[in-house]
Design a protein around this motif. Sequence first.
Motif, PDB file in Angstrom:
ATOM      1  N   UNK A 193       0.846  -1.200   0.000  1.00 49.30           N
ATOM      2  CA  UNK A 193       0.000   0.000   0.000  1.00 49.30           C
ATOM      3  C   UNK A 193       0.877   1.244   0.000  1.00 49.30           C
ATOM      4  N   UNK A 194       1.948   1.212   0.789  1.00 46.13           N
ATOM      5  CA  UNK A 194       2.810   2.397   0.850  1.00 46.13           C
ATOM      6  C   UNK A 194       3.529   2.663  -0.476  1.00 46.13           C
ATOM      7  N   UNK A 195       3.697   1.626  -1.267  1.00 47.24           N
ATOM      8  CA  UNK A 195       4.291   1.823  -2.593  1.00 47.24           C
ATOM      9  C   UNK A 195       3.259   2.374  -3.578  1.00 47.24           C
ATOM     10  N   UNK A 196       2.064   1.825  -3.525  1.00 47.78           N
ATOM     11  CA  UNK A 196       1.064   2.136  -4.557  1.00 47.78           C
ATOM     12  C   UNK A 196       0.162   3.315  -4.229  1.00 47.78           C
ATOM     13  N   UNK A 197       0.120   3.688  -2.953  1.00 50.62           N
ATOM     14  CA  UNK A 197      -0.858   4.697  -2.534  1.00 50.62           C
ATOM     15  C   UNK A 197      -0.278   5.644  -1.491  1.00 50.62           C
ATOM     16  N   UNK A 198      -0.898   6.804  -1.366  1.00 51.72           N
ATOM     17  CA  UNK A 198      -0.502   7.767  -0.330  1.00 51.72           C
ATOM     18  C   UNK A 198      -1.343   7.611   0.931  1.00 51.72           C
ATOM     19  N   UNK A 199      -2.294   6.655   0.904  1.00 54.65           N
ATOM     20  CA  UNK A 199      -3.234   6.542   2.021  1.00 54.65           C
ATOM     21  C   UNK A 199      -2.627   5.769   3.187  1.00 54.65           C
ATOM     22  N   UNK A 200      -2.994   6.122   4.427  1.00 52.43           N
ATOM     23  CA  UNK A 200      -2.511   5.357   5.574  1.00 52.43           C
ATOM     24  C   UNK A 200      -3.097   3.942   5.582  1.00 52.43           C
ATOM     25  N   UNK A 201      -2.321   3.006   6.117  1.00 48.80           N
ATOM     26  CA  UNK A 201      -2.813   1.617   6.172  1.00 48.80           C
ATOM     27  C   UNK A 201      -2.653   1.045   7.583  1.00 48.80           C
ATOM     28  N   UNK A 202      -3.761   0.495   8.093  1.00 49.50           N
ATOM     29  CA  UNK A 202      -3.802  -0.138   9.407  1.00 49.50           C
ATOM     30  C   UNK A 202      -3.831  -1.651   9.232  1.00 49.50           C
ATOM     31  N   UNK A 203      -3.666  -2.333  10.360  1.00 46.86           N
ATOM     32  CA  UNK A 203      -3.796  -3.792  10.374  1.00 46.86           C
ATOM     33  C   UNK A 203      -4.742  -4.174  11.510  1.00 46.86           C
ATOM     34  N   UNK A 204      -5.625  -5.114  11.220  1.00 46.37           N
ATOM     35  CA  UNK A 204      -6.530  -5.661  12.230  1.00 46.37           C
ATOM     36  C   UNK A 204      -6.110  -7.112  12.484  1.00 46.37           C
ATOM     37  N   UNK A 205      -5.291  -7.322  13.536  1.00 43.41           N
ATOM     38  CA  UNK A 205      -4.814  -8.684  13.800  1.00 43.41           C
ATOM     39  C   UNK A 205      -5.882  -9.537  14.477  1.00 43.41           C
ATOM     40  N   UNK A 206      -6.961  -8.929  14.946  1.00 38.13           N
ATOM     41  CA  UNK A 206      -8.022  -9.677  15.626  1.00 38.13           C
ATOM     42  C   UNK A 206      -8.797 -10.521  14.617  1.00 38.13           C
ATOM     43  N   UNK A 207      -9.381  -9.867  13.607  1.00 39.06           N
ATOM     44  CA  UNK A 207     -10.076 -10.630  12.559  1.00 39.06           C
ATOM     45  C   UNK A 207      -9.073 -11.315  11.634  1.00 39.06           C
TER      46      UNK A 207
END
Length: 315
Positions: A193-207
């Motif tokens: 995502x950081x390569x392809x987009x300027x948007x922030x990316x989170x991770x949901x390790x629960x689901x």
Amino acid sequence: MIKNLKLAASRPDLRRSVVDVNGIKVGQEFVVIAGPCSVETEMQTIKTAIAVKKAGAKMLRGGAFKPRTSPYAFQGLGLKGLKILDKAKKETGLPIVTEVVDTRDVSWVGEYADVLQIGARNMQNFSLLREVGKSGKPIFLKRGMYSTLEEWLNCAEYILAEGNPNVILCERGIRTFETYTRNTLDLSMIPAVHTESHLPVFVDPSHGTGILSMIEPMSLAACIAGADGLEIEVHTDPASALSDKEQQMPIPLFEVLMEKLRRTLAFMEELNAQAQAFAPEGKVQGPETLGEAPNHEDLTTKSTHPGKTFTDAVD
Ligand code: PEP
Ligand code: MN
């Protein structure tokens, strides 16, 4: 390089977006969103909100509309749940992240939510994406369980195309042949995502894992891989939870995780600073690696990717 993206694609100057949620700079500081899978009672929600805030979480999550596999399973408290979230917000000051599942609900759910979550099952619900785009509110767009990066970013594009720049992505695992874990948490999506987009990316390790003992290692791994934040399910008494009881973190475990995250972020910052010295010619190449500070909008303090820090850990 993903084609056909206009607004979601990374910028020529590699500047990343910062989404402001009530003064919290998502994409700039490392942000943990925590709270129950479902809002069940006022007591459970407020107790959780107070505890996760004390541990350093910046926003409260909680489902009032639950997309469940079975129509007979607990579907969430709806408006009553939103009112409970509102009380928890008044009590703690934590902004509310909650899911909206129906186009007809966007405007009134938006009166209670600071961030509208689009769940994995609705990632490609294009009319819902358009509607939340029109709302102008920050949108937490989870990756669909069968979706490619290209499809996911195109869904962000739907929201952006409505004139709403406030999109936060969230990797929450995909369906693969592996059934040991609830989903296969695809941490490679963080640098992708950081390569392809300027948007922030989170991770949901629960689901993403569905397994309590895996939440901590996957959270730390996501942090090291450069995630902009985490969304974690926390419950006062997971055994009695009305949804996702196997994966919700009891508060004491969450407190330990938050301390480990703080130390991991500090370590990464130190490592990034040192990398300037041990890299060839004293300089690490490329903004996506460990080198120069990313050109964040509104970036006031020099911080390197992924060396984000919690700005103020505990109030
Ligand atoms: C949730 O976060 O409450 C949820 C249902 O997650 P997902 O849409 O990723 O399954
Ligand atoms: Mn859940």
